[in-house]
Every structure is written in C-alpha cells, then in structure tokens.
Design a protein around this motif. Structure first.
Motif, PDB file in Angstrom:
ATOM      1  N   LYS A 182      57.917  31.814  59.637  1.00  0.00           N
ATOM      2  CA  LYS A 182      59.064  31.986  58.734  1.00  0.00           C
ATOM      3  C   LYS A 182      58.717  32.873  57.544  1.00  0.00           C
ATOM      4  O   LYS A 182      59.499  32.975  56.601  1.00  0.00           O
ATOM      5  N   GLY A 183      57.536  33.497  57.607  1.00  0.00           N
ATOM      6  CA  GLY A 183      57.136  34.437  56.560  1.00  0.00           C
ATOM      7  C   GLY A 183      56.436  33.828  55.372  1.00  0.00           C
ATOM      8  O   GLY A 183      56.253  34.505  54.345  1.00  0.00           O
ATOM      9  N   ASP A 184      56.022  32.597  55.473  1.00  0.00           N
ATOM     10  CA  ASP A 184      55.373  31.927  54.348  1.00  0.00           C
ATOM     11  C   ASP A 184      53.940  32.430  54.169  1.00  0.00           C
ATOM     12  O   ASP A 184      53.142  32.436  55.107  1.00  0.00           O
ATOM     13  N   LYS A 185      53.618  32.824  52.958  1.00  0.00           N
ATOM     14  CA  LYS A 185      52.311  33.391  52.658  1.00  0.00           C
ATOM     15  C   LYS A 185      51.186  32.370  52.829  1.00  0.00           C
ATOM     16  O   LYS A 185      50.142  32.664  53.424  1.00  0.00           O
ATOM     17  N   LEU A 186      51.384  31.160  52.319  1.00  0.00           N
ATOM     18  CA  LEU A 186      50.346  30.135  52.420  1.00  0.00           C
ATOM     19  C   LEU A 186      50.136  29.749  53.884  1.00  0.00           C
ATOM     20  O   LEU A 186      48.996  29.536  54.323  1.00  0.00           O
ATOM     21  N   GLY A 187      51.229  29.660  54.636  1.00  0.00           N
ATOM     22  CA  GLY A 187      51.101  29.343  56.053  1.00  0.00           C
ATOM     23  C   GLY A 187      50.211  30.345  56.759  1.00  0.00           C
ATOM     24  O   GLY A 187      49.343  29.965  57.564  1.00  0.00           O
ATOM     25  N   LYS A 188      50.399  31.634  56.469  1.00  0.00           N
ATOM     26  CA  LYS A 188      49.567  32.670  57.096  1.00  0.00           C
ATOM     27  C   LYS A 188      48.113  32.558  56.652  1.00  0.00           C
ATOM     28  O   LYS A 188      47.186  32.708  57.461  1.00  0.00           O
ATOM     29  N   GLN A 189      47.898  32.256  55.388  1.00  0.00           N
ATOM     30  CA  GLN A 189      46.522  32.115  54.883  1.00  0.00           C
ATOM     31  C   GLN A 189      45.799  30.965  55.601  1.00  0.00           C
ATOM     32  O   GLN A 189      44.626  31.088  55.965  1.00  0.00           O
ATOM     33  N   ILE A 190      46.508  29.873  55.806  1.00  0.00           N
ATOM     34  CA  ILE A 190      45.904  28.718  56.482  1.00  0.00           C
ATOM     35  C   ILE A 190      45.606  29.051  57.942  1.00  0.00           C
ATOM     36  O   ILE A 190      44.518  28.740  58.447  1.00  0.00           O
TER      37      ILE A 190
END
Length: 319
Positions: free
Chosen positions: A230-238
């Motif tokens: 969904k484009g979440d930055k923290l999600g991608k970092q994790i």
C-alpha cells in the motif's frame, strides 16, 4: 496402495493420505497448542489418522506404514525426538508412543528433512542430486539432499541451519544461543522485527497501526508486506530488513554446500517475487561463487505446505 504422512509443526499438526503418484487424497489438521504433553500431541496425531481413514473409506490395512516429520533433533534409528526446542520436548519416544496407539510400522524424520524429501521426489528438486529445502514457519527448518539422499550427519541431526548465528549476542533463541538465523528470518522473526519497529514509531507515521487495529498483538507475518504493497515506507523498510536477514543465511548455506537448487517453503512464500526477487539480488552480490558458470537456483517450493506430508508418507520407502 496408499500412504499416510504427518507433519508436526509448532503451530499446526497436519496429516494426509497420499497415493502412489504423490497426490494428497485428503488432508486434515488441528492446532498444536503448545505447550502440551507428549501424550496429548500423540493422541491428536492418531485422531487425525482415523479421521482421514473414516472419511476416505480406506482401511488401515491398506497403508503399509506411517511416516512422521517432527521438529528438532530426530534420531530416526531409535525413534526418539532427542530435542525439540519449539515444542519444549526432550527425549520424546515418539515412534513407540504412536506405534502403541495404532499398531503400525512407524518411521520418523526431522520435519524439514521430510519436506526436503517431498520436494525431492515430487517437487522442484526432482531429478537433481543436491538440493536444500528451507521451511519458514514458527522457526526455520532445513533439509539437505546430497547425492539423492537425506543427509543427517553422524547423529541424524544435521541441517539445523535455523540455529546458525547471524547476529552475535542478538535475540535469545529457544535452543539456548543468541542471534540464531530463525530468530530473524522465520515468520516469528519477521513478527518480532515488525513489533520492534512499531514501538519506536508514532501511530500517524505508518499505516501499520491501522492494519493491526492499533493493537501490536495483532501483528503477523503478513502485516509488513501488506503495508508495503500500500506504499507504506515503514512496511518496506521492515520487509527489506527481513529479506536481508533471510538472504544472509542463504548465502552462508550456498557458500558451504553449493547445491543445485534451494527451495524455500512456508506460508511467507505466498508473497512470491516480492520476497524472492530481493533475496536473489542480495545473493548475487554476496555469494563467494559469483564468477562461476553454474549457480544455485532459488525457487519457491512447488509443494508448499504439502511437502512435509508427502515426504513423511514415503519415509518407509527410503533405501
């Protein structure tokens, strides 16, 4: 002829009736519900067997033996699970306890070895001489196929790659060590990484809090992937951090064994290329054999969660 295989996991107990062409006719499962007693776990496994036989109309006499894949250090010669850290069992006489209940020949093997054997006889490792199958679940299991046979080492406990340390003095593991591969690259490890990131993140800075309904106990292995999509930055970092942890362990394995293929199984593999592509790229950069013509191929296991059942069902046919 039909075959029965049981895949005992830290979360679920799965059993299946398999035909001679490696097709699962019927599968049943129940929750493992650990911690529980050895007897209770055995009773559940036998209950699943009889449920399958009752529903399919197959007689127990039509099944030559029963195979069981169990987590931990499994001595297939003695029939004892010598140590299973995620089940909290020590010197569990699994073979005898099941045989007493069902009066049938029983063959036991480490669950990841059974899954590896399943992929070897019926999945993407079919036809190769060397393969390593990694099973990502509550922990990380692995099975090694060398020259067409399960490699168990001098005491049948080889291939515990989940307990190689990738972070010295890192997260405590049930095995007694710190920083084990499975504490970072298992589904449990991903959940821990997600929770650690959330503790230091304001609720307005990531959609993950909305996904988990503002309750950190709702975090599961899909949470960060869902947020990333969904484009979440923290999600991608994790997810990036998780993929790096997984790749680090895989590179170590490749550098030691140089297998023809590595098949990765477990529920997290439902993420497909979102998981495997970054892992493949990391491995390309880090492997020692980067200039060799032949390279280890990384696949999503073809049999998925059925590999353990199929492999266990045919344990009695291993020469």
């Amino acid at each position: 002829m039909y075959y029965l295989g049981i895949d005992l996991g830290g979360t679920n107990i799965s059993a299946g009736l398999v035909d001679e062409n490696y097709n699962i006719i019927l599968k049943e499962e129940c929750k493992t519900k650990i911690p529980r007693s050895e007897s209770e776990i055995c009773d559940d496994m036998v209950s699943l067997i009889y449920k399958i036989l009752d529903k399919t109309g197959v007689s127990l006499s039509d099944v030559p033996f029963i195979g069981i894949g169990s987590p931990g250090s499994v001595n297939k010669k003695t029939g004892i699970v010598e140590f299973a850290s995620n089940l909290f069992f020590h010197n569990w006489k699994l073979k005898n306890m099941i045989r007493e209940r069902i009066k049938k020949d029983i063959f036991i093997e480490n669950d990841a070895n059974a899954a590896a054997y399943g992929e070897f006889i019926a999945g993407l490792a079919k036809g190769v001489k060397s393969a390593i199958i990694i099973t990502i679940g509550t922990g990380i299991g692995s099975g090694i196929i060398l020259d067409g046979k399960i490699y168990g080492g001098i005491n049948y406990t080889a291939a515990e790659v989940g307990h190689m340390v990738i972070s010295p003095n890192g997260r405590a593991c049930n095995c007694g060590r710190k920083g084990c591969f499975e504490r970072y690259a298992s589904a449990t490890g991903l959940i821990l990484t997600t929770k650690e990131a959330l503790i230091n993140t304001y609720k307005n800075d990531t959609i993950i809090w909305d996904i988990i309904e503002h309750d950190i106990n709702n975090v599961d292995a899909k949470t960060s992937f869902t947020a990333m999509k969904k484009g979440d930055k923290l999600g991608k970092q994790i997810v990036d951090k998780y993929c790096k942890h997984l790749s680090l362990g895989l590179v170590n394995i490749i550098n030691i064994f140089q297998p023809e293929v590595i098949c990765i199984g477990g529920g997290i593999c439902s993420e497909g290329d979102l998981l495997l592509n970054p892992v493949r790229e990391y491995i390309k950069k880090e492997r020692y054999s980067k200039y060799a013509k032949k390279q280890t191929k990384i696949y999503k296991a073809a049999l998925g969660n059925d590999a353990g059942i199929i492999g266990a069902a045919f344990l009695g046919k291993i020469e």
